[in-house]
Scaffold this active site. Structure first.
Site, PDB file in Angstrom:
ATOM      1  N   GLN A 336     -24.869 -48.989 118.158  1.00  0.00           N
ATOM      2  CA  GLN A 336     -24.315 -50.229 117.596  1.00  0.00           C
ATOM      3  C   GLN A 336     -24.904 -51.462 118.290  1.00  0.00           C
ATOM      4  OE1 GLN A 336     -22.545 -49.823 115.015  1.00  0.00           O
ATOM      5  NE2 GLN A 336     -21.918 -51.924 114.602  1.00  0.00           N
ATOM      6  N   GLU A 363     -19.814 -24.035 123.288  1.00  0.00           N
ATOM      7  CA  GLU A 363     -18.980 -23.499 124.392  1.00  0.00           C
ATOM      8  C   GLU A 363     -17.506 -23.851 124.155  1.00  0.00           C
ATOM      9  OE1 GLU A 363     -20.419 -23.162 128.276  1.00  0.00           O
ATOM     10  OE2 GLU A 363     -22.506 -22.967 127.646  1.00  0.00           O
TER      11      GLU A 363
HETATM   12  C1  LIG Z   1     -26.863 -26.013 119.381  1.00  0.00           C
HETATM   13  C2  LIG Z   1     -25.900 -24.878 119.534  1.00  0.00           C
HETATM   14  C3  LIG Z   1     -26.075 -23.983 120.576  1.00  0.00           C
HETATM   15  C4  LIG Z   1     -25.193 -22.905 120.727  1.00  0.00           C
HETATM   16  N1  LIG Z   1     -25.412 -21.994 121.724  1.00  0.00           N
HETATM   17  C5  LIG Z   1     -24.666 -20.857 121.771  1.00  0.00           C
HETATM   18  C6  LIG Z   1     -24.996 -19.800 122.696  1.00  0.00           C
HETATM   19  O1  LIG Z   1     -25.920 -19.929 123.505  1.00  0.00           O
HETATM   20  N2  LIG Z   1     -24.268 -18.661 122.644  1.00  0.00           N
HETATM   21  C7  LIG Z   1     -23.237 -18.481 121.770  1.00  0.00           C
HETATM   22  O2  LIG Z   1     -22.616 -17.416 121.787  1.00  0.00           O
HETATM   23  N3  LIG Z   1     -22.877 -19.480 120.887  1.00  0.00           N
HETATM   24  C8  LIG Z   1     -23.586 -20.635 120.868  1.00  0.00           C
HETATM   25  N4  LIG Z   1     -23.285 -21.619 119.957  1.00  0.00           N
HETATM   26  C9  LIG Z   1     -22.176 -21.409 119.030  1.00  0.00           C
HETATM   27  C10 LIG Z   1     -20.967 -22.293 119.339  1.00  0.00           C
HETATM   28  O3  LIG Z   1     -20.356 -21.901 120.536  1.00  0.00           O
HETATM   29  C11 LIG Z   1     -20.035 -22.224 118.120  1.00  0.00           C
HETATM   30  O4  LIG Z   1     -20.674 -22.959 117.085  1.00  0.00           O
HETATM   31  C12 LIG Z   1     -18.657 -22.778 118.397  1.00  0.00           C
HETATM   32  O5  LIG Z   1     -17.958 -21.943 119.280  1.00  0.00           O
HETATM   33  C13 LIG Z   1     -17.834 -22.953 117.121  1.00  0.00           C
HETATM   34  O6  LIG Z   1     -17.900 -21.809 116.323  1.00  0.00           O
HETATM   35  P1  LIG Z   1     -18.267 -21.945 114.757  1.00  0.00           P
HETATM   36  O7  LIG Z   1     -19.493 -22.754 114.659  1.00  0.00           O
HETATM   37  O8  LIG Z   1     -18.273 -20.599 114.166  1.00  0.00           O
HETATM   38  O9  LIG Z   1     -17.079 -22.828 114.148  1.00  0.00           O
HETATM   39  P2  LIG Z   1     -15.664 -22.266 113.621  1.00  0.00           P
HETATM   40  O10 LIG Z   1     -15.048 -21.413 114.663  1.00  0.00           O
HETATM   41  O11 LIG Z   1     -15.834 -21.723 112.266  1.00  0.00           O
HETATM   42  O12 LIG Z   1     -14.834 -23.622 113.539  1.00  0.00           O
HETATM   43  C14 LIG Z   1     -14.894 -24.512 112.418  1.00  0.00           C
HETATM   44  C15 LIG Z   1     -13.858 -25.605 112.655  1.00  0.00           C
HETATM   45  O13 LIG Z   1     -12.542 -25.030 112.683  1.00  0.00           O
HETATM   46  C16 LIG Z   1     -11.898 -25.379 113.903  1.00  0.00           C
HETATM   47  N5  LIG Z   1     -11.026 -24.278 114.310  1.00  0.00           N
HETATM   48  C17 LIG Z   1     -11.331 -22.962 114.399  1.00  0.00           C
HETATM   49  N6  LIG Z   1     -10.271 -22.269 114.818  1.00  0.00           N
HETATM   50  C18 LIG Z   1      -9.279 -23.154 115.028  1.00  0.00           C
HETATM   51  C19 LIG Z   1      -7.924 -23.052 115.480  1.00  0.00           C
HETATM   52  N7  LIG Z   1      -7.382 -21.865 115.824  1.00  0.00           N
HETATM   53  N8  LIG Z   1      -7.185 -24.174 115.547  1.00  0.00           N
HETATM   54  C20 LIG Z   1      -7.726 -25.375 115.211  1.00  0.00           C
HETATM   55  N9  LIG Z   1      -8.996 -25.543 114.791  1.00  0.00           N
HETATM   56  C21 LIG Z   1      -9.750 -24.438 114.692  1.00  0.00           C
HETATM   57  C22 LIG Z   1     -13.015 -25.646 114.884  1.00  0.00           C
HETATM   58  O14 LIG Z   1     -12.593 -26.460 115.974  1.00  0.00           O
HETATM   59  C23 LIG Z   1     -14.031 -26.329 113.989  1.00  0.00           C
HETATM   60  O15 LIG Z   1     -13.706 -27.676 113.852  1.00  0.00           O
HETATM   61  C24 LIG Z   1     -24.112 -22.745 119.831  1.00  0.00           C
HETATM   62  C25 LIG Z   1     -23.924 -23.675 118.788  1.00  0.00           C
HETATM   63  C26 LIG Z   1     -24.802 -24.722 118.628  1.00  0.00           C
HETATM   64  C27 LIG Z   1     -24.593 -25.683 117.491  1.00  0.00           C
END
Ligand SMILES: Cc1cc2nc3c(=O)[nH]c(=O)nc-3n(C[C@H](O)[C@H](O)[C@H](O)COP(=O)(O)OP(=O)(O)OC[C@H]3O[C@@H](n4cnc5c(N)ncnc54)[C@H](O)[C@@H]3O)c2cc1C
Length: 380
Positions: A336, A363
């Site tokens: 901004q 994480e």
């Molecule tokens: C650049 C990057 C690097 C990564 N590196 C790693 C890695 O090295 N190793 C690894 O294992 N993973 C890794 N990840 C994965 C990351 O940890 C996950 O994306 C994250 O834990 C969220 O999981 P998801 O994307 O499946 O979202 P989801 O679990 O599907 O969540 C979707 C939405 O729903 C919300 N939600 C889900 N459950 C609940 C609940 N019970 N109450 C309220 N809200 C909820 C979440 O907060 C989010 O807003 C990485 C991700 C990215 C983008």
């Protein structure tokens, strides 16, 4: 803030800052645009101990404490968050679990090359149907003679494209729910170990985040970390440390954006004065400085508790939640303050803005962190 640190911590900051300004800063924007992992710099980082920050010197590491660890991650991320990500994930959720839960033989075999940066580590928990709900993973490992036969589809693996040693979370007892999850260590090159395509990410583009798939992959039973069914315990312990690292990363990104914003307010003139004279800009600067200091204090508190071997799980979650939210806020204000130029790749704040966003997701998302913190507070 620096006064709160010991001399040894200030020395760590100085040395990492000097290295990153000299070696990483000149290529930071370019590696982001080219999605290139800079081996030429990373190899030097290995020699300086950045890949084994808290590993004892006898095992090839730097033998530093957790406050130093936070400072190293903060300083690298201040210059390149994608390389900060490589280092924090490698140290906290790959090396640390092996060091904490591995047998003597496993530690001797894997930790020294990891600590020297000769091998790169990865943490493979997330799957297409299991993100926040880590207990819902579908990867399996069943015993066949001296081996596990592992089948897994792991997505979003940080360092995935370059990792040699991968911690694979899988079900060794499908009927036991979360208690049936274990961690086996898979080495790149094993038959059936397949590295997927790179994710086309919004930020952290110099880190080769990709999927890792194991197809009937034979992994010796001796590669099981700790005992069967310990997977969730290992994962949660690793994430306590990992979250502190992501919080430190968020502080580094916010610091970089803050510095750029200050610089710009002094050089950009509008209405006949540098924009730093406008009260609306000063309000933004005040909010950014306060958010940044509060984030840093939360990170150092979590790290200091860990160094004193006191519980730090809640504090680590608080640091990650606050610092990641603050980093997205601070980088947004930095854009901004730059006006239209902040939305252009000609200025670094655009990259910081993209890099900061994911700190609220990986994480553990901010929503999951609020659940972890509330659970801990309500138990007290
Ligand atoms: C650049 C990057 C690097 C990564 N590196 C790693 C890695 O090295 N190793 C690894 O294992 N993973 C890794 N990840 C994965 C990351 O940890 C996950 O994306 C994250 O834990 C969220 O999981 P998801 O994307 O499946 O979202 P989801 O679990 O599907 O969540 C979707 C939405 O729903 C919300 N939600 C889900 N459950 C609940 C609940 N019970 N109450 C309220 N809200 C909820 C979440 O907060 C989010 O807003 C990485 C991700 C990215 C983008």
């Amino acid at each position: 803030m620096e006064l709160l640190l010991e001399e040894k911590h200030r020395a760590v900051r100085q040395s990492v800052r000097r290295f990153c300004d000299r070696e990483l800063r000149p290529i930071a924007a370019q590696i982001d645009q080219e999605c290139r992992f800079p081996w030429e710099v990373v190899e030097k980082m290995g020699k300086l101990g950045y890949f084994g920050i808290q590993v004892p010197k006898a095992l090839g590491g730097a033998g530093l404490d957790s406050v130093s660890y936070a400072i190293v991650i903060e300083e690298i991320s201040r210059v390149s968050a994608a390389i900060g990500l490589c280092i924090t994930v490698h140290n906290s959720v790959a090396v640390y679990p092996i060091l904490s839960f591995g047998s003597k033989e496993q530690i001797q075999k894997w930790v020294p090359p990891l600590a020297r940066g000769e091998k790169i580590g990865a943490f493979c928990l997330t799957e297409p149907n299991a993100g926040s709900d880590a207990g819902g993973i579908e990867a399996t490992a069943h015993v066949d003679g001296e081996d596990y036969i592992v089948n897994a589809n792991k997505v979003f693996v940080t360092n995935g494209g370059i990792a040699d040693i991968c911690l694979i979370f899988c079900r060794t007892d499908p009927s036991a729910g979360a208690r049936g999850i274990s961690v086996v260590v898979a080495e790149r090159g094993t038959n059936g170990f397949v590295v997927g395509d790179l994710e086309d990410l919004c930020g952290m583009r110099a880190n080769p985040v990709c999927s890792i798939r194991l197809y009937d992959c034979r992994i010796p039973v001796s590669n099981l970390l700790a005992t069967k069914g310990m997977g969730m315990k290992i994962g949660l312990a690793a994430l306590d440390t990992g979250r502190m690292g992501i919080a430190a990363q968020a502080v580094g990104i916010a610091q970089a954006a803050f510095e750029e914003a200050i610089r710009y307010t002094k050089q950009r003139h509008q209405f006949g004065v540098p924009i730093e004279r406008h009260q609306a800009i000063q309000t933004m600067i005040a909010d950014m400085a306060t958010q940044l200091d509060a984030s840093r204090l939360l990170v150092y508190r979590a790290a200091a508790l860990k160094d004193k071997k006191l519980p730090f799980s809640k504090e680590s979650a608080m640091a990650k939640l606050f610092a990641s939210e603050a980093a997205t806020y601070v980088t947004d204000l930095a854009v901004q303050i730059h006006g239209g130029y902040g939305y252009s790749k000609a200025y670094a704040v655009e990259r910081y803005y993209r890099d900061a966003r994911v700190t609220r997701i990986y994480e553990g998302t901010s929503e999951i962190h609020r659940m972890v913190i509330a659970k801990s507070v309500l138990k007290e």
